[in-house]
Design a protein around this motif. Structure first.
Motif, PDB file in Angstrom:
ATOM      1  N   PHE B 154     118.928  50.656 -65.915  1.00  0.00           N
ATOM      2  CA  PHE B 154     119.086  52.074 -65.636  1.00  0.00           C
ATOM      3  C   PHE B 154     119.641  52.310 -64.249  1.00  0.00           C
ATOM      4  O   PHE B 154     119.165  51.731 -63.287  1.00  0.00           O
ATOM      5  CB  PHE B 154     117.733  52.787 -65.727  1.00  0.00           C
ATOM      6  N   GLY B 155     120.593  53.186 -64.175  1.00  0.00           N
ATOM      7  CA  GLY B 155     121.008  53.650 -62.855  1.00  0.00           C
ATOM      8  C   GLY B 155     120.079  54.743 -62.413  1.00  0.00           C
ATOM      9  O   GLY B 155     119.137  55.111 -63.114  1.00  0.00           O
ATOM     10  N   LEU B 156     120.303  55.255 -61.256  1.00  0.00           N
ATOM     11  CA  LEU B 156     119.463  56.333 -60.751  1.00  0.00           C
ATOM     12  C   LEU B 156     120.192  57.646 -60.929  1.00  0.00           C
ATOM     13  O   LEU B 156     121.153  57.936 -60.227  1.00  0.00           O
ATOM     14  CB  LEU B 156     119.185  56.091 -59.264  1.00  0.00           C
ATOM     15  N   PRO B 157     119.775  58.428 -61.899  1.00  0.00           N
ATOM     16  CA  PRO B 157     120.490  59.678 -62.095  1.00  0.00           C
ATOM     17  C   PRO B 157     120.249  60.621 -60.931  1.00  0.00           C
ATOM     18  O   PRO B 157     119.129  60.745 -60.456  1.00  0.00           O
ATOM     19  CB  PRO B 157     119.899  60.240 -63.387  1.00  0.00           C
ATOM     20  N   GLY B 158     121.291  61.259 -60.474  1.00  0.00           N
ATOM     21  CA  GLY B 158     121.124  62.234 -59.410  1.00  0.00           C
ATOM     22  C   GLY B 158     120.637  63.535 -60.015  1.00  0.00           C
ATOM     23  O   GLY B 158     120.573  63.699 -61.216  1.00  0.00           O
ATOM     24  N   GLU B 159     120.270  64.430 -59.155  1.00  0.00           N
ATOM     25  CA  GLU B 159     119.866  65.737 -59.624  1.00  0.00           C
ATOM     26  C   GLU B 159     121.040  66.655 -59.344  1.00  0.00           C
ATOM     27  O   GLU B 159     121.583  66.620 -58.237  1.00  0.00           O
ATOM     28  CB  GLU B 159     118.666  66.180 -58.809  1.00  0.00           C
ATOM     29  N   VAL B 160     121.420  67.464 -60.321  1.00  0.00           N
ATOM     30  CA  VAL B 160     122.559  68.337 -60.088  1.00  0.00           C
ATOM     31  C   VAL B 160     122.262  69.218 -58.886  1.00  0.00           C
ATOM     32  O   VAL B 160     121.190  69.820 -58.808  1.00  0.00           O
ATOM     33  CB  VAL B 160     122.847  69.197 -61.333  1.00  0.00           C
ATOM     34  N   GLY B 161     123.172  69.262 -57.947  1.00  0.00           N
ATOM     35  CA  GLY B 161     122.959  70.088 -56.767  1.00  0.00           C
ATOM     36  C   GLY B 161     122.395  69.334 -55.587  1.00  0.00           C
ATOM     37  O   GLY B 161     122.293  69.863 -54.501  1.00  0.00           O
ATOM     38  N   LYS B 162     122.032  68.055 -55.796  1.00  0.00           N
ATOM     39  CA  LYS B 162     121.526  67.263 -54.666  1.00  0.00           C
ATOM     40  C   LYS B 162     122.336  65.977 -54.555  1.00  0.00           C
ATOM     41  O   LYS B 162     122.663  65.368 -55.568  1.00  0.00           O
ATOM     42  CB  LYS B 162     120.052  66.896 -54.893  1.00  0.00           C
ATOM     43  N   PRO B 163     122.624  65.566 -53.351  1.00  0.00           N
ATOM     44  CA  PRO B 163     123.357  64.309 -53.204  1.00  0.00           C
ATOM     45  C   PRO B 163     122.531  63.157 -53.757  1.00  0.00           C
ATOM     46  O   PRO B 163     121.316  63.133 -53.618  1.00  0.00           O
ATOM     47  CB  PRO B 163     123.525  64.165 -51.687  1.00  0.00           C
ATOM     48  N   SER B 164     123.210  62.221 -54.414  1.00  0.00           N
ATOM     49  CA  SER B 164     122.452  61.100 -54.953  1.00  0.00           C
ATOM     50  C   SER B 164     122.264  60.065 -53.864  1.00  0.00           C
ATOM     51  O   SER B 164     123.063  59.932 -52.952  1.00  0.00           O
ATOM     52  CB  SER B 164     123.167  60.482 -56.138  1.00  0.00           C
ATOM     53  N   THR B 165     121.167  59.343 -53.957  1.00  0.00           N
ATOM     54  CA  THR B 165     120.828  58.397 -52.904  1.00  0.00           C
ATOM     55  C   THR B 165     120.740  56.995 -53.440  1.00  0.00           C
ATOM     56  O   THR B 165     120.697  56.042 -52.690  1.00  0.00           O
ATOM     57  CB  THR B 165     119.467  58.765 -52.303  1.00  0.00           C
ATOM     58  N   GLY B 166     120.695  56.872 -54.747  1.00  0.00           N
ATOM     59  CA  GLY B 166     120.417  55.565 -55.337  1.00  0.00           C
ATOM     60  C   GLY B 166     121.561  54.598 -55.198  1.00  0.00           C
ATOM     61  O   GLY B 166     122.696  54.953 -54.936  1.00  0.00           O
ATOM     62  N   ARG B 167     121.214  53.337 -55.379  1.00  0.00           N
ATOM     63  CA  ARG B 167     122.234  52.305 -55.405  1.00  0.00           C
ATOM     64  C   ARG B 167     122.825  52.325 -56.807  1.00  0.00           C
ATOM     65  O   ARG B 167     122.136  52.526 -57.796  1.00  0.00           O
ATOM     66  CB  ARG B 167     121.527  50.976 -55.139  1.00  0.00           C
TER      67      ARG B 167
END
Ligand code: HEM
Ligand SMILES: [Cu+2]
Ligand SMILES: [Cu+2]
Lengths: 626, 276
Positions: B154-167
């Motif tokens: 699984f990747g790290l899904p971002g939240e719409v409206g927030k910058p994603s931080t995951g690798r």
């Protein structure tokens, strides 16, 4: 007749002020309003472009946040295509078509005014979306954010009202385009002066005719698609909503079935302009006139069969991809014919190196690159790498800025003296050209490299280390240079209007009918409707050819001088010009009100419909001028 | 001036090569430095069939244009030129010659489309790729744990409206083995693209697209979503890790030990249904 002429002229002089512009049905004034408005939108779209370029000038930049970036690039693309290149072309249709075919106005003058006001309303309406996102001073923008092609289902999912403004805005603009499309088709078919056969029409008239046909067939397609989108968004229909069995790809088919003919709607007028400028400044007729006409028709026809080249990577399968690959490859043939004929027009000429010619040659030069990158894109298997990268961005700017806008600037420099009576300054004009030409190449040719280096389009930022830093920085510098060139152009216009360097009726030794009449032309254009005896009729009034084909001036041939009017004897009847009317403006105001109502509150719709109905009824019942 | 442009273009081409030398290997997406058969074929078609001929045509056309403008510029006291209206032979020539050249391009187009559009080989490693705003999920339907759950990253899904931080999620593959991927989306259209390995294919909700590719060299290859998909489109990245058959097997065993659902990064998993 003398009395009538004098009265008209006096009216022409006293007929000024804001009110006269609001009610005008004169194709020349409407053309000027189209041009000025489109230029203002060009400044707007240009500022948006500079913001995008500044954001991308270095990695991990934070001038714009992702949300702002997405909204601004959407508005940049939409503005440049629908509010700049299309209306700027429409400005030239308006200014030139009646003059070039020897008519006093377009077929439907009030409909023409209506087109302009609807366009203006649609453009303002769409840009009003910027203010709907909260506090714009804090950078909270409400503009649409799904790109100029608004792919579903992203455009369904997008929150806020940006997409609704975008879709209704495009629908309104479509009304303007449809009205002017029909208007110019009827005008060109029915209003030509005696002797102006189809194959004697100037090439710009031909390209206007072809463009108008493309417009009236292409606009209905996007109209349907936009209605489907709005039904999905506002009323929960399921055209594109995959969760309920809708088809996201249906949107793409509809959009590009409109969209590819649309790109020729954008380029054919510029091609027409260049086909007028080159002969005048090489002092030779257009080489291979019938072939240039036929290739224009061929391009228009073929443009209906290539749309899926925008969808190679959507998974249409080998058969469809091969078929559309082949049709796209073949559309380069008529495109090439045009380029070769332009080159042959220059060949063996006596080219006077004036600003319009620089822009026309710049057009050819950049369009060659655009055509080549187009062919590069048409090769399906390798295009799987280029699609949706900066390589596409390079291609589309080569044809739209290097192509369409350079052609339109050639037209501006060429016909500015006709409609203002004053020449644009040569020195500043050439400075404008070189700054823009160099700036253009510095901005957009690096984008081919960025595309090959794997940079996708529509990303608000990129990490350090991808190898894209240098070329992005270069592109931003180029964009600033283009910005400077536009400032030079604006300065030139102001300077030239004040300098008052009188152009006279025929400053370039022109070939077509518009140069036969005074600059600026009187409201009625032609004192007497001319009788046309040849292609490039005005040239043949000035020169005959000796046995070797060299032109010899005819004594006394040339343009009408304004003073002559006083002595002219007519057939005893005055010239009837259509009277001004404010009903087109009223009717046009109705449309954005209706759209606002459909987005916010159905009660407002009633107001809009009332305004529209008042406008249309007033228009229909208005007494005719005689 | 236009000559300057062509010089600039040459410099640019050289810069292209320099550019790739300077790039961070983990971020490099240079399509001219392919490490897979598909990308290599695409690059070769591009250079041999189009970029090469296009460069020649570009130079010839610009040269003719500059020559015409300089040679035929108006000189002082020059008479008006002869009024040449056209030449049918020339017209036919410059219709037919380019048409023949262009028709030749049908060969690589159709051949390439068919080769790239074929089904993945029977012994290909199958991977199910699911796109989601703004992350990727990879599932290996044939690599199952004791309970029959397929290995899923699984990747790290971002939240719409927030910058994603995951690798970004890692897609591990064995080197030199064909990979057959199927592409699905749970929200909007994305596009699966690893430039050094293969051109892109869109990830369209409501339908399943499929493609094949391979990596011919051990290494990690950067990829990213290529279809604008909203707020964090720019950060919807992935990394393909191509390793030797043994390393890959070891990685798989390692992952399956902890149950089918491997995780690269925390957060809620994409909406993938498990197993068949
Ligand atoms: C020789 C003629 C041309 C050919 C063969 C051609 C081919 C193509 C192809 C195949 C694409 C899709 C690229 C991709 O997304 O992978 C494309 C994109 C595009 N073309 Fe052309 N083109 C030609 C001329 C033009 C002209 C004259 C214009 C407009 C004035 C134009 C405007 C565009 C635009 C705006 C796009 C990008 C649309 C987008 O994705 O935003 N092209 N062209
Ligand atoms: Cu197209
Ligand atoms: Cu994306």
């Amino acid at each position: 007749m003398v009395g009538a002429l004098r009265r008209l002229r006096q009216e022409g002089e006293s007929y000024q002020g804001v009110w006269s512009w609001l009610t005008t049905v004169d194709h020349k004034r409407i053309g000027i309003m189209y041009g000025v408005t489109a230029f203002l939108f060009f400044l707007m779209g240009g500022i948006e472009a500079l913001l995008l370029r500044i954001q991308l000038s270095s990695p991990n930049n934070a001038v714009l946040d992702p949300d702002q970036y997405n909204r601004i690039f959407t508005m940049h693309g939409t503005t440049m295509i629908f509010l700049v290149v299309m209306p700027l072309s429409a400005a030239f249709f308006n200014l030139l078509i009646p003059l070039m075919i020897g008519a006093r106005d377009v077929a439907f003058p009030r409909l023409n005014a209506f087109s302009f006001w609807v366009f203006l309303g649609g453009g303002l309406f769409m840009n009003a979306s910027f203010f709907t996102g909260g506090n714009i001073l804090k950078g909270e923008l409400g503009a649409p954010d799904a790109g100029w092609f608004g792919y579903a289902p992203l455009s369904l999912q997008s929150a806020g009202t940006g997409i609704d403004f975008w879709a209704f805005g495009l629908l309104i603009l479509g009304v303007a385009s449809m009205a002017s499309g029909f208007n110019f088709i009827v005008t060109i078919f029915n209003m030509r002066a005696p002797g102006m056969t189809l194959l004697r029409m100037p090439l710009f008239v031909w390209m206007t005719l072809v463009t108008s046909f493309l417009i009236i067939f292409a606009m209905p397609i996007i109209t349907v698609a936009l209605f489907q989108l709005l039904f999905d968004r506002l009323y929960g229909a399921n055209f594109f909503n995959f969760e309920a069995g809708g088809q996201p790809l249906l949107w793409q088919h509809m959009f590009w079935l409109f969209g590819h003919p649309e790109v020729y709607i954008l380029i054919l007028p510029a091609m027409g302009i260049v086909s007028e400028v080159l002969p005048t400044f090489s002092r030779k007729p257009l080489f291979g006139y019938p072939f240039v006409v036929i290739s224009g028709l061929a391009i228009a026809f073929m443009s209906w069969g290539v749309w899926a080249h925008h969808m190679y990577t959507t998974g249409l399968g080998p058969i469809a991809n091969s078929a559309f690959g082949v049709s796209t490859i073949l559309i380069a043939v008529p495109t090439g014919i045009k380029i070769f004929n332009w080159l042959a027009t220059l060949w063996g000429g006596a080219i006077s190196l004036k600003t319009p010619l620089f822009f026309a040659v710049g057009f050819i030069s950049m369009f060659v690159i655009g055509g080549l990158t187009g062919v590069i894109h048409s090769i399906v298997p390798s295009d799987y790498q280029q699609q949706d990268t900066y390589f596409v961005v390079a291609h589309l700017h080569q044809v739209l800025l290097g192509g369409a806008m350079f052609g339109l600037f050639a037209g501006i420099y060429y016909w500015f003296p006709k409609f203002t009576g004053r020449l644009l300054h040569e020195g500043w004009g050439q400075l404008h050209f070189w700054l823009m030409f160099i700036g253009f190449n510095i901005t957009f040719q690096p984008m081919m490299i960025l595309g090959l280096l794997g940079m996708p389009r529509r990303i608000y930022s990129y990490p350090e280390g991808a190898g894209w830093e240098w070329w992005n920085a270069v592109a931003t510098v180029g964009a600033l240079l283009i910005g400077v060139s536009i400032l030079v152009f604006m300065f030139n216009v102001v300077l030239s209007l004040r300098r008052n360097d009188q152009a006279g009726p025929d400053p370039w030794d022109g070939r077509t009918l518009e140069w036969a009449i005074p600059s600026p032309p009187p409201a009625y254009n032609f004192r007497e409707i001319p009788t046309v005896r040849a292609r490039d009729d005005f040239w043949h009034q000035k020169y005959e050819e000796d046995e070797t084909g060299r032109p010899v001036p005819i004594v006394g041939g040339g343009a009408q001088e304004p003073e002559e009017e006083e002595h002219a004897e007519g057939e005893g009847h005055g010239i009837h010009m259509p009277s001004p009317s404010f009903f087109p403006l009223i009717a046009a105001i109705g449309l954005p009100i209706i759209a606002t109502g459909l987005i916010y509150d159905a009660a407002i719709v009633a107001v809009g419909v009332a305004v529209l109905v008042v406008g249309i009824y007033g228009w229909a019942l208005e007494p005719a001028s005689e | 001036m236009r000559r300057l442009v062509s010089v600039a273009l040459l410099i640019a081409l050289v810069g292209l090569l320099i550019g790739c030398a300077g790039a961070d290997p983990d971020l490099d997406q240079n399509t001219f430095a392919p490490e897979g058969d598909v990308a290599r074929m695409q690059r070769d078609i591009l250079i041999v069939w189009v970029l090469g001929p296009a460069a020649v045509i570009f130079v010839v056309m610009q040269a003719l244009l500059i020559y015409a403008v300089i040679r035929f510029r108006r000189k002082k006291g020059q008479e008006l030129p002869r009024q040449v209206h056209g030449n049918n032979r020339l017209e036919y020539a410059w219709t037919i010659a380019p048409a023949i050249l262009l028709l030749m391009l049908i060969v690589p187009t159709v051949a390439g489309v068919i080769e790239l559009g074929r089904d993945a080989a029977d012994d290909a490693l199958r991977v199910r790729v699911v796109g989601q705003q703004f992350s990727w999920t990879f599932q290996y339907p044939d690599l199952t744990d004791a309970e029959g759950k397929p290995l899923t990253v699984f990747g790290l899904p971002g939240e719409v409206g927030k910058p994603s931080t995951g690798r970004p999620a890692e897609l591990h593959i064995p080197v030199d083995r064909e990979i057959g991927v199927t592409l699905e989306s749970v929200d909007v259209i994305h596009s699966f693209w690893v430039p050094k390995l293969a051109g892109k294919l869109d990830v369209v909700p409501g339908r399943t697209n499929s493609m094949w590719f391979n990596a011919t060299k051990i290494g990690s290859y950067s990829g990213q979503c290529a279809e604008f998909c909203g707020f964090q489109h720019a950060d919807m990245r992935l990394i393909v890790v191509a390793e030797s058959e043994e390393d890959f097997e070891a990685w798989v065993a390692d992952q399956l030990e902890g149950g089918g659902a491997a995780r690269s990064g925390a957060g809620e998993p994409a909406l993938v249904s498990y197993g068949e």
